[in-house]
Design a protein around this motif. Structure first.
Motif, short mmCIF file in Angstrom:
data_model
loop_
_atom_site.label_atom_id
_atom_site.label_comp_id
_atom_site.label_asym_id
_atom_site.label_seq_id
_atom_site.Cartn_x
_atom_site.Cartn_y
_atom_site.Cartn_z
N PHE A 52 -8.21 17.55 7.28
CA PHE A 52 -8.61 16.79 6.33
C PHE A 52 -9.96 16.25 6.15
N TYR A 70 -15.08 10.38 6.50
CA TYR A 70 -15.52 11.51 6.80
C TYR A 70 -16.96 11.58 7.76
N ARG A 119 -3.72 17.47 11.44
CA ARG A 119 -4.00 16.59 10.13
C ARG A 119 -5.58 16.13 10.26
N ARG A 133 2.61 1.63 -3.65
CA ARG A 133 1.71 1.97 -4.64
C ARG A 133 0.85 3.50 -4.30
N GLY A 134 1.56 3.99 -3.32
CA GLY A 134 0.81 5.43 -3.06
C GLY A 134 -0.50 5.36 -2.33
N ILE A 135 -0.97 4.30 -1.99
CA ILE A 135 -2.26 4.16 -1.35
C ILE A 135 -2.27 4.74 0.12
N ASN A 175 -3.59 5.39 -7.31
CA ASN A 175 -3.60 3.98 -7.41
C ASN A 175 -4.49 3.41 -6.19
N PHE A 223 -4.83 13.35 -6.45
CA PHE A 223 -3.32 13.52 -6.59
C PHE A 223 -3.17 13.11 -8.23
N TYR A 277 0.78 -1.22 0.01
CA TYR A 277 -0.04 -0.04 0.07
C TYR A 277 0.84 1.33 0.10
N LYS A 310 -0.29 7.40 0.87
CA LYS A 310 -0.34 8.83 0.75
C LYS A 310 -1.50 9.29 0.61
N ARG A 311 -2.58 8.41 0.02
CA ARG A 311 -3.78 9.07 -0.29
C ARG A 311 -4.75 9.01 1.22
N PHE A 312 -4.22 7.94 1.84
CA PHE A 312 -4.83 7.87 3.11
C PHE A 312 -4.23 9.08 4.06
N GLN A 313 -3.20 9.43 3.86
CA GLN A 313 -2.47 10.62 4.66
C GLN A 313 -3.48 11.85 4.73
N VAL A 314 -3.72 12.21 3.48
CA VAL A 314 -4.83 13.13 3.30
C VAL A 314 -6.04 13.11 3.67
N THR A 315 -6.40 12.23 4.19
CA THR A 315 -7.78 12.09 5.01
C THR A 315 -7.73 11.90 6.52
N TRP A 339 4.16 7.07 6.04
CA TRP A 339 2.95 7.14 4.96
C TRP A 339 3.45 6.74 3.59
N LYS A 340 4.88 7.24 3.30
CA LYS A 340 5.19 7.09 1.91
C LYS A 340 6.68 6.80 1.97
#
Lengths: 244, 238
Positions: free
Chosen positions: B74, B103, B70, A81-83, B85, B81, A78, A85-90, A243-244
């Motif tokens: 968020f 959320y 954070r 594949r940057g998954i 993926n 992005f 995860y 990283k996507r969770f980091q901005v949630t 996270w990444k």
């Protein structure tokens, strides 16, 4: 539905779709249980027989495969594949992701435990000599320790290659040199010293004592080692989670 | 201000990828970050989001630091992005469900699916979607929390003309309702259609910051595209 339950549901489906968890986590220990049933000596002239002792070891294989292999590899994938990283901005917490993955993998370790237990009981008339309560508590403790190691590896490794390396090192050394497959008792003295370093050896010692109903002599030492794994593993994972 | 960035810098080794950038936006405003490939657009966004380490004098979203707060920030900020993926074996519906669960307040997902032309694809695996569909799904997920601020990194790259127009229309409607947007784009028609302000980067430095009228006026060029090429230092190539 809460974040955590949704994670369990969706990630659980994804993990269970994968074939590796079925092979390494479930089939392998059950096959080994059957083999041990045929091969190992069942005469317990001086105390417990080799066969009786092996039960405590075989039930840790599923825990190893899922906790020390499955958890870190999924997390590293995860991350790669940057998954993550996507969770980091949630608003999700890394703990929720780690624990959800841990629980999902654990579900297959428990299926493996049940399978192995059925083989030992039904095919080979195995009887647990100790108390089931103490035995299961000890088992839960060993599981938490092994998963802490896996979560620690998964949180720290920078990429998938090192996740592969570190989880394989942890998995195979503990699989071979902690008594999970080859009994501690038959190993040469030198190997036993090496084995004394590995956390799972201590877990298996405790489980053997609990399964044969022996008093947990020198149990405190084993418990301390496993407790250290849990504390260092979980604190390290939370502190150094990438996270990444 | 919904987003304030003051003197933000990102350094990779000895290379200054982003050098002293400042900008801010109000609710309902759209800022476009423009520049050639490698000019520092994505690094800027990553640093603003707190993913990339940076030095700054001020960095606040909705009045809070995206690094220290954070989880709160968020709840109300969406991100798409450049490359998105997904987990192997995930379906469109599961991707939405998972994102919804993150959320406290969420938008009407069936309506969003309709808006983004993904109705009928719910049970399909994300990896079997076309590039454009996956891109639209990524934008949809960024908007699922009804955010007050959204970051869109190359939002229409890979989309066909009709899909791009649909997406613009949708974003303009949300902008009317107060959504603030930070976007990067290589398409000047898109920038003209959506942006109130632009920030042109060259080698990590701000070479222009102002409105579209201003950039055309100051550069004395006829179109935004020519003004952009003038500032981004790509004119020689044309």
């Amino acid at each position: 539905m809460s974040t955590f339950l949704t994670f369990l549901k969706i990630e659980g489906k994804l993990v269970w779709k994968g074939i590796d968890i079925l092979i390494f986590g479930i089939c392998f220990p059950i096959i080994l249980a059957t083999l041990f049933g045929y091969l190992l000596n069942k005469d317990g002239l001086a105390g417990a027989s080799n066969f009786e002792l092996s039960y405590a070891a075989v039930i840790t294989i599923g825990v190893l495969a899922t906790g020390v292999m499955g958890v870190p590899l999924t997390i590293a994938d995860y991350r790669h594949r940057g998954i993550l990283k996507r969770f980091q901005v949630t608003p999700v917490s890394p703990l929720q992701i780690l624990f959800a993955q841990g629980l999902i993998q654990l579900s297959s370790a428990l299926v493996s435990f049940i399978g192995v237990t059925i083989v030992y009981h039904l095919l080979f008339d195995y009887e647990l000599k100790g108390s089931w309560g103490i035995f299961l508590l000890t088992y839960a403790f060993v599981i938490i320790a092994m998963y802490s190691i896996g979560i620690f590896i998964g949180s720290l490794v920078p990429d998938q290659k090192s996740a592969n390396v570190w989880s394989s090192v942890a998995y195979f050394t503990m699989l071979l040199f902690s008594g999970a497959t080859i009994p501690y008792e038959v190993m040469p003295r030198f190997f036993q010293w090496v084995m004394d370093i590995l956390p799972l050896s201590h877990g298996i010692h405790l489980l053997k004592q609990a399964s044969t109903g022996e008093p947990l002599t020198d149990g405190l030492f084993h418990i301390v080692i496993l407790a250290l794994c849990i504390i260092i593993g979980l604190c390290g994972a939370i502190k150094f989670f990438k996270w990444k | 201000m919904i987003l304030t960035v003051k003197k933000l810098s990102v350094t990779y080794g000895t290379k200054e990828a982003v050098d002293n950038i400042s900008f801010s936006i109000k609710p309902g405003e759209v800022i476009g970050i423009l520049g050639a490939n490698g000019a520092g657009k994505s690094s800027t966004i990553a640093a603003v989001l707190g993913i990339e380490k940076s030095n700054y004098e001020e960095l606040t979203m909705l009045g809070k630091s995206p690094i220290l707060h954070r989880k709160e920030v968020f709840q109300e900020v969406g991100v798409q992005f450049q490359e998105t993926n997904f987990q192997e074996g995930l379906t469109v519906c599961e991707a939405c469900e998972q994102w919804e669960s993150l959320y406290k307040h969420t938008a009407d997902v069936p309506l969003l699916l309709q808006t983004f032309g993904l109705v009928g694809k719910e049970t399909q695996l994300v990896k079997t979607l076309s590039g454009g569909e996956r891109q639209r799904l990524a934008v949809l997920l960024a908007l699922i929390s009804n955010p007050k601020l959204v970051f869109l990194d190359e939002l229409t790259t890979g989309l066909d003309t009709k899909a791009r127009r649909l997406l613009w229309k949708q974003l303009l409607a949300m902008k009317e309702k107060g959504l603030a947007i930070v976007l990067t784009s290589h398409y000047m028609d898109e920038v003209e259609a959506l942006c109130d302000k632009i920030l042109i980067l060259k080698e990590g430095k701000t070479v222009f910051h102002g409105t579209i009228q201003e950039v055309i006026h100051v550069s004395k060029k006829a179109t935004l595209e020519n003004a952009y090429l003038y500032y981004a230092g790509e004119e020689d190539w044309v």
